[in-house]
Design a protein around this motif. Sequence first.
Motif, mmCIF file in Angstrom:
data_model
loop_
_atom_site.group_PDB
_atom_site.id
_atom_site.type_symbol
_atom_site.label_atom_id
_atom_site.label_comp_id
_atom_site.label_asym_id
_atom_site.label_seq_id
_atom_site.Cartn_x
_atom_site.Cartn_y
_atom_site.Cartn_z
ATOM 1 N N VAL A 13 27.532 -38.577 52.796
ATOM 2 C CA VAL A 13 28.044 -39.046 54.087
ATOM 3 C C VAL A 13 28.165 -40.562 54.003
ATOM 4 O O VAL A 13 27.194 -41.257 53.714
ATOM 5 C CB VAL A 13 27.108 -38.645 55.253
ATOM 6 N N ASN A 14 29.365 -41.050 54.247
ATOM 7 C CA ASN A 14 29.625 -42.491 54.174
ATOM 8 C C ASN A 14 30.275 -42.974 55.457
ATOM 9 O O ASN A 14 31.101 -42.278 56.046
ATOM 10 C CB ASN A 14 30.551 -42.814 52.997
ATOM 11 N N LEU A 15 29.911 -44.184 55.856
ATOM 12 C CA LEU A 15 30.493 -44.830 57.025
ATOM 13 C C LEU A 15 31.432 -45.928 56.557
ATOM 14 O O LEU A 15 31.020 -46.858 55.878
ATOM 15 C CB LEU A 15 29.380 -45.424 57.897
ATOM 16 N N ASN A 18 35.057 -48.055 58.118
ATOM 17 C CA ASN A 18 36.083 -48.246 59.146
ATOM 18 C C ASN A 18 35.831 -47.395 60.385
ATOM 19 O O ASN A 18 36.736 -46.754 60.911
ATOM 20 C CB ASN A 18 37.476 -47.953 58.585
ATOM 21 N N ASN A 19 34.584 -47.361 60.838
ATOM 22 C CA ASN A 19 34.189 -46.617 62.039
ATOM 23 C C ASN A 19 34.391 -45.112 61.928
ATOM 24 O O ASN A 19 34.522 -44.420 62.935
ATOM 25 C CB ASN A 19 34.911 -47.145 63.284
ATOM 26 N N GLU A 20 34.449 -44.602 60.717
ATOM 27 C CA GLU A 20 34.566 -43.167 60.494
ATOM 28 C C GLU A 20 33.488 -42.707 59.526
ATOM 29 O O GLU A 20 33.164 -43.405 58.568
ATOM 30 C CB GLU A 20 35.929 -42.801 59.901
ATOM 31 N N LEU A 21 32.955 -41.530 59.797
ATOM 32 C CA LEU A 21 32.034 -40.890 58.863
ATOM 33 C C LEU A 21 32.848 -39.973 57.974
ATOM 34 O O LEU A 21 33.630 -39.161 58.469
ATOM 35 C CB LEU A 21 30.994 -40.053 59.610
ATOM 36 N N THR A 22 32.684 -40.110 56.681
ATOM 37 C CA THR A 22 33.354 -39.241 55.732
ATOM 38 C C THR A 22 32.297 -38.378 55.056
ATOM 39 O O THR A 22 31.338 -38.899 54.488
ATOM 40 C CB THR A 22 34.122 -40.063 54.669
ATOM 41 N N VAL A 23 32.478 -37.065 55.170
ATOM 42 C CA VAL A 23 31.558 -36.106 54.561
ATOM 43 C C VAL A 23 32.270 -35.492 53.373
ATOM 44 O O VAL A 23 33.361 -34.926 53.513
ATOM 45 C CB VAL A 23 31.142 -35.006 55.572
ATOM 46 N N THR A 24 31.665 -35.614 52.189
ATOM 47 C CA THR A 24 32.282 -35.153 50.956
ATOM 48 C C THR A 24 31.306 -34.282 50.177
ATOM 49 O O THR A 24 30.121 -34.590 50.094
ATOM 50 C CB THR A 24 32.679 -36.349 50.069
ATOM 51 N N GLY A 25 31.824 -33.181 49.615
ATOM 52 C CA GLY A 25 30.996 -32.311 48.792
ATOM 53 C C GLY A 25 31.841 -31.347 47.988
ATOM 54 O O GLY A 25 33.038 -31.189 48.235
ATOM 55 N N LEU A 26 31.220 -30.697 47.038
ATOM 56 C CA LEU A 26 31.926 -29.746 46.180
ATOM 57 C C LEU A 26 32.156 -28.398 46.854
ATOM 58 O O LEU A 26 33.151 -27.738 46.594
ATOM 59 C CB LEU A 26 31.144 -29.523 44.877
#
Length: 95
Positions: free
Chosen positions: A39-41, A43-51
């Motif tokens: 989970v990364n923050l 530009n005011n957005e949370l990006t959730v990344t996974g396989l």
Amino acid sequence: MPQMNTRTITPDSMEDYMSLFGMNDMFMGMIEDTFSVSVNLRNNELTVTGLVPDSVDHACKTIDHALQLIHRHDTVDRIKLRYMMDMIREGREDE
């Protein structure tokens, strides 16, 4: 190389981010560890990344449920977060 799955969530305010992340990013760390996502923050957005698509979906649902608590002026703590993650993983998030 495996395909990464990504979803983006935009909380309403900086206060939401602060409540959602917890002290020393503890809550995001719990979500990342439980669902094997990042989970990364930015530009005011949370990006959730996974396989695994289900893991990304479960992490996003957990974040959404935590934001609902925050908007109701309730607190997010480790116990509530763990309970939410368990219910979502078991497909019982609406209970």
